[in-house]
Design a protein around this motif. Structure first.
Motif, PDB file in Angstrom:
ATOM      1  N   LYS A 134       0.815  -1.213   0.000  1.00 20.20           N
ATOM      2  CA  LYS A 134       0.000   0.000   0.000  1.00 20.20           C
ATOM      3  C   LYS A 134       0.850   1.265   0.000  1.00 20.20           C
ATOM      4  N   LEU A 135       2.084   1.165   0.537  1.00 21.93           N
ATOM      5  CA  LEU A 135       2.989   2.307   0.588  1.00 21.93           C
ATOM      6  C   LEU A 135       4.034   2.203  -0.500  1.00 21.93           C
ATOM      7  N   ARG A 136       4.321   3.325  -1.166  1.00 21.48           N
ATOM      8  CA  ARG A 136       5.373   3.308  -2.185  1.00 21.48           C
ATOM      9  C   ARG A 136       6.731   3.067  -1.520  1.00 21.48           C
ATOM     10  N   PRO A 137       7.687   2.467  -2.231  1.00 24.15           N
ATOM     11  CA  PRO A 137       8.991   2.168  -1.642  1.00 24.15           C
ATOM     12  C   PRO A 137       9.704   3.383  -1.061  1.00 24.15           C
ATOM     13  N   ALA A 138       9.569   4.553  -1.673  1.00 25.16           N
ATOM     14  CA  ALA A 138      10.263   5.740  -1.169  1.00 25.16           C
ATOM     15  C   ALA A 138       9.853   6.063   0.262  1.00 25.16           C
ATOM     16  N   LEU A 245      12.254   0.826  -8.302  1.00 37.27           N
ATOM     17  CA  LEU A 245      11.301   0.285  -7.339  1.00 37.27           C
ATOM     18  C   LEU A 245      10.073   1.181  -7.201  1.00 37.27           C
ATOM     19  N   ASP A 246      10.289   2.470  -7.110  1.00 38.46           N
ATOM     20  CA  ASP A 246       9.150   3.385  -7.038  1.00 38.46           C
ATOM     21  C   ASP A 246       8.354   3.375  -8.344  1.00 38.46           C
ATOM     22  N   ARG A 247       9.065   3.359  -9.454  1.00 38.80           N
ATOM     23  CA  ARG A 247       8.396   3.349 -10.765  1.00 38.80           C
ATOM     24  C   ARG A 247       7.573   2.073 -10.932  1.00 38.80           C
ATOM     25  N   ASN A 248       8.109   0.946 -10.500  1.00 36.28           N
ATOM     26  CA  ASN A 248       7.354  -0.307 -10.586  1.00 36.28           C
ATOM     27  C   ASN A 248       6.042  -0.197  -9.817  1.00 36.28           C
ATOM     28  N   TRP A 249       6.105   0.421  -8.652  1.00 37.31           N
ATOM     29  CA  TRP A 249       4.904   0.610  -7.838  1.00 37.31           C
ATOM     30  C   TRP A 249       3.888   1.499  -8.569  1.00 37.31           C
ATOM     31  N   GLU A 250       4.390   2.575  -9.188  1.00 35.29           N
ATOM     32  CA  GLU A 250       3.510   3.504  -9.897  1.00 35.29           C
ATOM     33  C   GLU A 250       2.864   2.852 -11.122  1.00 35.29           C
ATOM     34  N   LEU A 251       3.572   1.925 -11.754  1.00 35.93           N
ATOM     35  CA  LEU A 251       3.081   1.313 -12.984  1.00 35.93           C
ATOM     36  C   LEU A 251       2.063   0.198 -12.757  1.00 35.93           C
ATOM     37  N   THR A 252       1.924  -0.250 -11.512  1.00 34.88           N
ATOM     38  CA  THR A 252       1.153  -1.485 -11.299  1.00 34.88           C
ATOM     39  C   THR A 252       0.011  -1.366 -10.296  1.00 34.88           C
ATOM     40  N   PHE A 254      -2.967  -1.777 -10.854  1.00 36.41           N
ATOM     41  CA  PHE A 254      -3.927  -2.826 -11.224  1.00 36.41           C
ATOM     42  C   PHE A 254      -3.590  -4.169 -10.595  1.00 36.41           C
ATOM     43  N   LEU A 255      -2.417  -4.275  -9.946  1.00 36.31           N
ATOM     44  CA  LEU A 255      -2.041  -5.528  -9.292  1.00 36.31           C
ATOM     45  C   LEU A 255      -2.385  -5.540  -7.801  1.00 36.31           C
ATOM     46  N   ASP A 256      -3.034  -4.484  -7.314  1.00 35.99           N
ATOM     47  CA  ASP A 256      -3.463  -4.489  -5.916  1.00 35.99           C
ATOM     48  C   ASP A 256      -4.319  -5.721  -5.628  1.00 35.99           C
ATOM     49  N   GLY A 257      -3.930  -6.469  -4.618  1.00 34.78           N
ATOM     50  CA  GLY A 257      -4.707  -7.638  -4.212  1.00 34.78           C
ATOM     51  C   GLY A 257      -4.542  -8.856  -5.086  1.00 34.78           C
ATOM     52  N   ALA A 258      -3.682  -8.784  -6.099  1.00 31.31           N
ATOM     53  CA  ALA A 258      -3.516  -9.920  -7.012  1.00 31.31           C
ATOM     54  C   ALA A 258      -2.857 -11.097  -6.302  1.00 31.31           C
ATOM     55  N   LYS A 259      -3.350 -12.279  -6.558  1.00 32.64           N
ATOM     56  CA  LYS A 259      -2.750 -13.514  -6.046  1.00 32.64           C
ATOM     57  C   LYS A 259      -2.016 -14.224  -7.176  1.00 32.64           C
ATOM     58  N   LEU A 260      -0.975 -14.906  -6.820  1.00 31.23           N
ATOM     59  CA  LEU A 260      -0.201 -15.684  -7.780  1.00 31.23           C
ATOM     60  C   LEU A 260      -0.822 -17.076  -7.833  1.00 31.23           C
ATOM     61  N   ARG A 261      -1.458 -17.419  -8.956  1.00 30.33           N
ATOM     62  CA  ARG A 261      -2.318 -18.610  -8.983  1.00 30.33           C
ATOM     63  C   ARG A 261      -1.694 -19.823  -9.679  1.00 30.33           C
ATOM     64  N   GLN A 262      -0.535 -19.666 -10.285  1.00 27.28           N
ATOM     65  CA  GLN A 262       0.103 -20.832 -10.910  1.00 27.28           C
ATOM     66  C   GLN A 262       0.610 -21.806  -9.844  1.00 27.28           C
ATOM     67  N   PRO A 263       0.724 -23.097 -10.169  1.00 24.08           N
ATOM     68  CA  PRO A 263       1.451 -24.012  -9.280  1.00 24.08           C
ATOM     69  C   PRO A 263       2.849 -23.453  -9.023  1.00 24.08           C
ATOM     70  N   THR A 264       3.208 -23.324  -7.754  1.00 23.53           N
ATOM     71  CA  THR A 264       4.416 -22.591  -7.373  1.00 23.53           C
ATOM     72  C   THR A 264       5.142 -23.335  -6.271  1.00 23.53           C
ATOM     73  N   VAL A 265       6.481 -23.331  -6.355  1.00 22.52           N
ATOM     74  CA  VAL A 265       7.301 -23.825  -5.266  1.00 22.52           C
ATOM     75  C   VAL A 265       8.186 -22.679  -4.784  1.00 22.52           C
ATOM     76  N   PHE A 266       8.396 -22.622  -3.473  1.00 19.78           N
ATOM     77  CA  PHE A 266       9.309 -21.636  -2.888  1.00 19.78           C
ATOM     78  C   PHE A 266      10.460 -22.377  -2.239  1.00 19.78           C
ATOM     79  N   ILE A 267      11.686 -21.894  -2.523  1.00 15.74           N
ATOM     80  CA  ILE A 267      12.913 -22.508  -1.997  1.00 15.74           C
ATOM     81  C   ILE A 267      13.822 -21.400  -1.490  1.00 15.74           C
TER      82      ILE A 267
END
Length: 324
Positions: A134-138, A245-252, A254-267
């Protein structure tokens, strides 16, 4: 390095991308982080190819033999994700399994959210899924740097950090790789040294732990090869990723609340400092990644886990890749 590996170049998204390839079968695209190159996957390429996959490890934008545009805003997340889509198509493929480490994990996340039709299965190393804050990186930098430097904020001034690193490229790479590794946590003096958070009035390169002897997982010939990659590219391109990092936040938004839905592994390594930096995101990983099929912390491993503990990482990746 295996003589069976093919070096190739693809022209896509306005740049030339260098990659190393082995094997045939479903495409697996390996995406490195900072400060690395395709070479960080040297231990995984052959076993994954032998298991029946077309394995491509790329030099990402700004690294190694891949082009490094001068403009800082050439390195925002949409361009980085576009590089992955473009490379898949340049290789004559329609889809790929993505594997990303560190910054590579973050780009994989953007690419998977934006093009689920192309990227239907993903592996994240070190950096868990990071929903848009919710907060920009800066704003967060201001909080994090009241009393000490925070490396991501320190990177924001163009030219500053790269000049430091390029004073002695080999020492800089050794210092970053070792300081963030699990090995450094078992040395009483080195575990107190951190380039992630360090005293104001000092340089980042003054806060690197330098071991008396090279760790077993980073022999001299490997460090020399990686040094040569940065002698070729310099550090500017890779650090420019942080300057967006700030620019990425400004550009996206539309990704608020987005979930990553693909089968995923974390290591990740159990001693990876990123797990502390992203403790909330890691705690909420299963909720934000509904199809999380594995969450693995490798004992005694640090940040550069596919280099520090290559057999364990390869085994976990093969298990994930072979799941139907």
């Amino acid at each position: 390095m295996s003589m069976d590996w093919k070096h190739g170049y693809a022209f896509t998204n306005g740049i030339r991308v260098h990659y190393v390839e082995a094997g045939t079968g479903p495409l697996v695209l390996l995406c490195h982080g900072w400060p690395e190159s395709w070479f960080s996957w040297r231990h995984q390429i052959a076993p994954l190819a032998a298991a029946g996959f077309r394995v491509v490890a790329m030099d990402q934008r700004g690294y190694g033999e891949t082009d490094a545009p001068l403009a800082i805003d050439a390195y925002h997340a949409l361009n980085l994700a576009g590089d992955l889509v473009g490379l898949v198509h340049a290789l004559g493929e329609e889809e790929a399994i993505l594997v990303g480490h560190d910054w590579g994990s973050m780009v994989v996340q953007y690419a998977a959210l934006l093009r689920p039709d192309v990227f239907k299965k993903i592996a994240l190393l070190s950096v868990p899924y990071l929903p848009r804050n919710k907060l920009r990186p800066a704003v967060r930098f201001e909080v994090a740097t009241q009393d000490h430097h925070f490396y991501q904020h320190y990177f924001q001034e163009p030219g500053k950090a790269e000049r430091e690193f390029e004073l002695d490229i080999r020492r800089s790479l050794l210092g970053v790789l070792y300081s963030a590794s699990g090995d450094a946590q078992f040395d009483e003096a080195h575990r107190r040294i951190s380039f992630a958070r360090f005293a104001k009035g000092t340089r980042l390169i003054d806060n690197l732990a330098i071991p008396a002897t090279l760790p077993d997982w980073l022999p001299a010939e490997d460090l020399d090869y990686l040094t040569g990659r940065f002698e070729l590219s310099g550090f500017r391109g890779g650090i420019n990723w942080y300057r967006n990092l700030d620019r990425n936040w400004e550009l996206t938004p539309f990704l608020d609340g987005a979930k990553l839905r693909q089968p995923t592994v974390f290591i990740a390594g159990e001693l990876d400092g990123v797990l502390k930096m992203t403790k909330d995101e890691y705690a909420n990983l299963a909720a934000n990644v509904p199809n999380l099929v594995g969450n693995h912390l490798i004992p005694r491993g640090g940040h550069f886990i596919q280099q520090e503990k290559p057999e364990a990482v390869t085994e976990l990746l093969l298990s994930f890749l072979n799941k139907r």
